[in-house]
Scaffold this active site. Structure first.
Site, PDB file in Angstrom:
ATOM      1  N   LYS A 118       0.781  -1.160   0.055  1.00  0.00           N
ATOM      2  CA  LYS A 118      -0.005   0.136  -0.259  1.00  0.00           C
ATOM      3  C   LYS A 118       0.927   1.291   0.025  1.00  0.00           C
ATOM      4  O   LYS A 118       0.488   2.113  -0.653  1.00  0.00           O
ATOM      5  CB  LYS A 118      -0.831   0.195   1.309  1.00  0.00           C
ATOM      6  CG  LYS A 118      -1.885  -0.906   1.076  1.00  0.00           C
ATOM      7  CD  LYS A 118      -2.974  -1.086   2.490  1.00  0.00           C
ATOM      8  CE  LYS A 118      -4.147  -1.973   2.362  1.00  0.00           C
ATOM      9  NZ  LYS A 118      -4.876  -2.143   3.312  1.00  0.00           N
ATOM     10  N   LYS A 201      -7.324  -8.856  -8.354  1.00  0.00           N
ATOM     11  CA  LYS A 201      -8.275  -9.055  -7.421  1.00  0.00           C
ATOM     12  C   LYS A 201      -9.570  -8.144  -7.769  1.00  0.00           C
ATOM     13  O   LYS A 201      -9.334  -6.756  -8.276  1.00  0.00           O
ATOM     14  CB  LYS A 201      -7.935  -8.833  -5.966  1.00  0.00           C
ATOM     15  CG  LYS A 201      -8.702  -9.239  -5.132  1.00  0.00           C
ATOM     16  CD  LYS A 201      -8.374  -9.218  -3.711  1.00  0.00           C
ATOM     17  CE  LYS A 201      -9.364  -9.408  -2.627  1.00  0.00           C
ATOM     18  NZ  LYS A 201      -8.797  -9.391  -1.266  1.00  0.00           N
ATOM     19  N   LYS A 204     -12.744  -2.171  -5.277  1.00  0.00           N
ATOM     20  CA  LYS A 204     -13.493  -1.153  -5.211  1.00  0.00           C
ATOM     21  C   LYS A 204     -12.971   0.131  -5.889  1.00  0.00           C
ATOM     22  O   LYS A 204     -13.726   0.983  -6.523  1.00  0.00           O
ATOM     23  CB  LYS A 204     -13.963  -0.731  -3.933  1.00  0.00           C
ATOM     24  CG  LYS A 204     -14.331  -1.524  -2.731  1.00  0.00           C
ATOM     25  CD  LYS A 204     -14.039  -1.357  -1.379  1.00  0.00           C
ATOM     26  CE  LYS A 204     -14.159  -2.466  -0.240  1.00  0.00           C
ATOM     27  NZ  LYS A 204     -13.933  -1.852   1.106  1.00  0.00           N
TER      28      LYS A 204
END
Length: 341
Positions: A118, A201, A204
């Site tokens: 991240k 994956k 969102k």
């Protein structure tokens, strides 16, 4: 307290950052619904404290928190069978996280792969919260003496850290107070992939809305996205092994299996040798049957936010009834003076 004295209890949560997708439903919420029952006490949480590891617009955070709660309720999380609340309403989460910051070792935190993923090349500019949030995750779990945590493979490392923290605390203070929580990883569809690129994956935050099924999508949108999902020119194989190196095909078969509560091989027993012209419409029909009622109920709940807030408030009171005594005992074990009880 001996290990065998721990009440079988499940804890898990979802971060309110962006909308819920089919990946959240199949990878988490559907499993949580199925775990409600006599085998476990179930505690489910909207982990809003985790969301602020990166900056959040306050209005959007409030909406996202309610949307996640609405998705969980609409999917079948029953507040009479489970405890459902948002993390910020139970201050013990943050308190225990600080205590665990002083138990966890820096080397353990440096091994957490999700921070590296991240933070990327801008690690120095990230918040301390983003670095330390696995300690908060451990607190979320151990605050309820949770014995089991349903997680995806990508979260297994955090449960291992939770076990390390529990073990070190118990060793350092000569107690058997925190359980060694077990990760629960099972079933098809646990890692739902992007509808346009089966190597990624479902997210969102993907660039195109066609990459994902949103839990707020209506029936027509769900059907359209699955009918247009990327595939390959080959027909479906007769066994799951035949899907090797066919990521888009494998993803759609696993989605069907998870929605239908059957194995991927069972799907291929019915559709093996068929082309996509038969399978994709069948998948779209199944998805609409299972998901459209959820999106309808989510819309109703989001139109009545006071109802969501009341459920979360009652859940927080139930959560505190478990959490606060465990936190107080933790303070006692560590030697703190707590004379204001």
């Amino acid at each position: 307290m001996a290990d065998n004295a721990f009440t079988p209890r499940v804890f898990s949560g979802i971060k309110p950052s962006g909308g819920l997708t089919l990946g959240n439903y199949l990878g988490a919420i559907k499993r949580w619904v199925n775990m409600q029952g006599p085998d476990f006490e179930t505690v489910y949480c909207v982990v809003d404290l985790h969301a602020i590891t990166v900056w959040q617009d306050p209005a959007e955070l409030r909406h996202a928190t309610r949307e996640v709660a609405a998705g969980m309720l609409a999917s079948g999380i029953d507040p009479e069978k489970s405890i459902l609340f948002n993390q910020a309403q139970v201050p013990a989460h943050a308190e225990l996280a600080w205590l665990f910051n002083c138990v966890a070792r820096l080397g353990w935190m440096n091994r957490m792969t999700q921070f590296k993923e991240k933070a990327g090349k801008n690690a120095e500019k990230q918040s301390l919260g983003l670095y330390a949030y696995p300690s908060l995750m451990a607190a979320d779990i151990l605050l309820y003496h949770a014995t089991h945590v349903p997680v995806g493979e990508d979260q297994k490392q955090h449960v291992e850290l939770t076990r390390d923290i529990a073990q070190k605390f118990n060793h350092d203070y000569g107690v058997d107070f925190f359980p060694l929580t077990e990760p629960v990883i099972e079933g098809p569809g646990m890692r739902v992939m992007n509808l346009r690129d089966g190597s990624k994956k479902m997210s969102k935050s993907g660039e195109s809305d066609m990459e994902r099924i949103n839990m707020t999508d209506d029936a027509d949108t769900i059907a359209k996205k699955l009918r247009k999902a990327r595939t390959d020119p080959e027909e479906l194989p007769v066994s799951f092994d035949g899907l090797k190196n066919r990521p888009e095909a494998k993803n759609l078969v696993e989605i069907y299996a998870a929605l239908a509560d059957i194995t991927p091989d069972s799907v291929l027993n019915e559709y093996g040798g068929e082309g996509w012209g038969k399978f994709k419409p069948a998948l779209a029909d199944l998805a609409v049957e299972k998901l459209a009622p959820i999106s309808t109920e989510m819309k109703r709940l989001l139109d009545t936010p006071d109802e969501i807030d009341a459920i979360l408030a009652r859940g927080a009171e139930k959560a505190e009834a478990i959490a606060n005594p465990i936190l107080e005992r933790t303070f006692d074990i560590m030697g703190f003076v707590r004379s204001r009880r």
